[in-house]
Each structure stands twice: as structure tokens, then as C-alpha cells.
Design an enzyme around this catalytic site. Structure first.
Site, PDB file in Angstrom:
ATOM      1  N   LYS A  10       0.849  -1.206   0.000  1.00 55.30           N
ATOM      2  CA  LYS A  10       0.000   0.000   0.000  1.00 55.30           C
ATOM      3  C   LYS A  10       0.872   1.238   0.000  1.00 55.30           C
ATOM      4  O   LYS A  10       2.057   1.179   0.370  1.00 55.30           O
ATOM      5  CB  LYS A  10      -0.915   0.023   1.229  1.00 55.30           C
ATOM      6  N   ASP A 135      -1.603  -1.881  10.905  1.00 59.54           N
ATOM      7  CA  ASP A 135      -1.956  -1.891   9.482  1.00 59.54           C
ATOM      8  C   ASP A 135      -2.503  -3.238   9.007  1.00 59.54           C
ATOM      9  O   ASP A 135      -2.949  -3.357   7.867  1.00 59.54           O
ATOM     10  CB  ASP A 135      -0.709  -1.605   8.616  1.00 59.54           C
TER      11      ASP A 135
HETATM   12  O1  C5P Z   1       1.142  -1.384  15.079  1.00 62.90           O
HETATM   13  P1  C5P Z   1       2.532  -1.555  14.589  1.00 62.90           P
HETATM   14  O2  C5P Z   1       3.221  -2.753  15.226  1.00 62.90           O
HETATM   15  O3  C5P Z   1       2.666  -1.551  13.120  1.00 62.90           O
HETATM   16  O4  C5P Z   1       3.308  -0.284  15.089  1.00 62.90           O
HETATM   17  C1  C5P Z   1       4.711  -0.218  15.106  1.00 62.90           C
HETATM   18  C2  C5P Z   1       5.105   0.948  15.992  1.00 62.90           C
HETATM   19  O5  C5P Z   1       4.695   2.173  15.399  1.00 62.90           O
HETATM   20  C3  C5P Z   1       4.432   0.946  17.353  1.00 62.90           C
HETATM   21  O6  C5P Z   1       5.181   0.201  18.274  1.00 62.90           O
HETATM   22  C4  C5P Z   1       4.425   2.410  17.697  1.00 62.90           C
HETATM   23  O7  C5P Z   1       5.694   2.814  18.134  1.00 62.90           O
HETATM   24  C5  C5P Z   1       4.206   3.067  16.356  1.00 62.90           C
HETATM   25  N1  C5P Z   1       2.793   3.385  16.068  1.00 62.90           N
HETATM   26  C6  C5P Z   1       2.169   4.400  16.766  1.00 62.90           C
HETATM   27  N2  C5P Z   1       0.876   4.729  16.478  1.00 62.90           N
HETATM   28  C7  C5P Z   1       0.199   4.084  15.502  1.00 62.90           C
HETATM   29  C8  C5P Z   1       0.811   3.043  14.776  1.00 62.90           C
HETATM   30  C9  C5P Z   1       2.119   2.729  15.079  1.00 62.90           C
HETATM   31  O8  C5P Z   1       2.767   5.012  17.655  1.00 62.90           O
HETATM   32  N3  C5P Z   1      -1.046   4.447  15.233  1.00 62.90           N
END
Ligand code: C5P
Length: 292
Positions: A10, A135
Site C-alpha cells: 500500500k 496496518d
Molecule cells: O502497530 P505496529 O506494530 O505496526 O506499530 C509499530 C510501531 O509504530 C508501534 O510500536 C508504535 O511505536 C508506532 N505506532 C504508533 N501509532 C500508531 C501506529 C504505530 O505510535 N497508530
């Protein structure tokens, strides 16, 4: 019995961060456009355990890999005593802001559910996906979408008229950006960290009209503030792509992938050649037609 699943990637046409939440994540509104570049995942039932192999040796094949974690939580939640053998064939660049790993995790959940006779419903898969990564729920479906919350509330949308027949050039500099680093460093840009909601609605309205330049003028990504400051080359990429005729450019997700919307694939190929001539052939690039 085995199964082959593909997983797409994406770009974020908009990623507007609205503030830090008590759980450490960030509240956001984002518009996600599926891109037809695919990894593939082969799944096969096994007597027990989880075994994962991957074409890219840079990726872990244990619980450090989202596909492995997806298999762990799926088998546990579905109460399946058997195991699975998985092979992941990577084409999508890593740590690139295009959701490659999240797409792989979603493909693993959908594939496992199919392989074991659909023991889990849509709701269970969705919440499992959200636990794996913000995501991942987006990749359980295939349409463009508006995502809110921390990214896990996904509203599928019809194809964007503004992008119909257009193409996208993706460029990746060969280095990745850590997503947690990008979010943490938003703190140095307080106004960007606490963005105003509404950008998504305004861009969605423009995306319904067949005028790519007007829509692209509203592309926005809060994470560009920390990332382009640390990696100024990514800002130069966008300046160059715009000067060479791109209808719009933006960094996707937490980077480092940068994209340019162009009139059609022929334009995209020409722009790709000029980009590689200027910045060197060590960059990863791809030109993909948009289905809108
Ligand atoms: O959810 P995901 O594991 O992809 O997120 C990776 C990192 O990105 C999280 O640990 C956080 O530090 C940051 N993040 C965030 N807010 C979001 C998505 C991701 O702070 N909405």
C-alpha cells in the site's frame, strides 16, 4: 494439502496524526491505496509445530517474523493441535512504509483459515490482525480505505476517480526507516504531533473527482517532518520528481519509500529512467498502474 496466497502492498495518500494516546500509540486518520506489487506465501499443513522459510535472509524466520506470529496466534485461537510449514517469497522492500510485513501477516491469517476449513469468523480474524499490527486489518480486504484509531478501524472505499488510469512510481533508497523511531521523533514537532482532524475528509472529496493534480495537492504525511529532517535525500527525491512532471509526490507511511503519481505507465517508465540517472541505480524502483 498446500495453498498459495499473495499479499499486496500500500501507499498512504494521507497520514494525519492527531495526538499521542495513553497506550503509547498515536491516533490518526489515513487514506490507504492498495498497490499491485506482491509477495507470495505458501502454506502446507504439518503434523505439528510452525516452520517458516523466507527468500530474503535479512528477515527472521522465528517469532520475530509477523507471519510466524500470525501462525502462532491463529493455531492457538482456533484450537488446532496440528502445525504448518510456510514459505515466504519477498518482492516488497523491507522497512519501507508500504506495509509489506503487515500484508504478509494478513495473508497468513486468511491462508491459515482457508487451509484449516474456516474455523474463525471475520470478527475474530480482524481483532487478531489488529493485535499483530495497526496496518494488518487493512490487508484483510483489497480496496482503498480510510483507516482511523491507531489504523485498525478500516472503512473500505470504492476506487478513487482521481487516480483512475494513472500510474505510480515507487522509489526506495536502499535504507529503511524504523517506524517506532519516526513516531517517537514526532515529539519534536508538537503541532504536527497534534494534527487537526478533517484532512482525510477533504482529500476523500477531491479523490472522487477525476483531477489527480488537485487531489495530490492535498497529500500529507505527518511523519515526513521527523523523517525528512533526518534523511534530507528523501526531500530531494520529491523535489526532483515534481520538477520532472509528477502530478504529486509523498513519502509513504514511516518511509523510506517515496512515491510519485504520474499520468500513465509510459510516463512512469520515463520518470523512473530520469530518476535512476540522477540518483543512481542502487535505488529500488517500481512502476505500477493504478486501478483507481
Ligand atoms: O502497530 P505496529 O506494530 O505496526 O506499530 C509499530 C510501531 O509504530 C508501534 O510500536 C508504535 O511505536 C508506532 N505506532 C504508533 N501509532 C500508531 C501506529 C504505530 O505510535 N497508530
Amino acid at each position: 494439502m498446500h495453498l498459495e496466497k499473495t499479499s499486496f502492498c500500500k501507499v498512504n495518500l494521507l497520514l494525519n496524526i492527531l495526538g499521542k494516546r495513553p497506550d503509547g500509540f498515536h491516533e490518526l486518520e489515513t487514506i490507504m491505496q492498495p498497490i499491485a506489487i506482491y509477495d507470495s506465501l505458501r502454506l502446507e499443513r504439518a503434523a505439528m509445530g510452525i516452520r517458516l522459510t523466507c527468500s530474503n535472509p535479512a528477515l527472521p524466520v522465528d517469532s520475530g517474523n509477523l507471519v510466524y506470529r500470525a501462525a502462532e496466534v491463529f493455531l492457538k485461537a482456533a484450537g488446532i493441535p496440528e502445525g504448518v510449514v510456510l514459505h515466504l517469497e519477498k518482492k516488497i522492500p523491507l522497512a519501507a512504509g508500504v506495509g509489506g510485513g503487515s500484508g504478509n501477516a494478513a495473508a497468513a491469517l486468511l491462508g491459515l483459515n482457508e487451509l484449516f476449513g474456516h474455523p474463525l469468523g471475520e470478527q475474530e480474524l480482524s481483532s487478531m490482525a489488529a493485535n499483530l499490527g495497526s496496518d494488518v486489518p487493512f490487508f484483510l480486504q483489497e480496496k482503498p480505505a480510510l483507516a482511523t484509531g491507531r489504523g485498525e478501524n478500516v472503512r473500505p472505499l470504492s476506487a478513487f476517480k482521481a487516480l483512475e488510469g494513472k500510474a505510480i512510481l515507487l522509489v526506495h533508497p536502499g535504507f529503511g526507516v524504523s517506524t517506532p523511531w519516526a513516531y517517537q521523533n514526532l515529539g519534536r514537532f508538537p503541532e504536527v504531533l497534534n494534527g487537526q482532524p478533517g484532512r482525510a475528509q477533504r482529500l476523500l472529496e477531491l479523490l472522487q473527482v477525476p483531477d489527480a493534480s488537485a487531489a495530490a495537492a492535498q497529500f500529507y504525511n505527518s511523519l515526513e517532518f521527523p523523517v525528512l529532517e533526518k534523511y534530507p535525500i528523501l526531500g530531494l527525491y520529491q523535489e526532483f520528481l515534481k520538477a520532472e512532471g509528477a502530478l504529486g509526490t509523498l513519502m509513504s507511511g514511516s518511509g523510506s519509500t517515496t512515491f510519485a503519481i504520474v499520468q500513465d505507465t509510459r510516463n512512469g517508465e520515463q520518470l523512473r529512467e530520469r530518476f535512476l540517472g540522477r540518483f543512481g541505480a542502487t535505488n529500488w524502483t517500481a512502476v505500477v498502474e493504478l486501478r483507481g
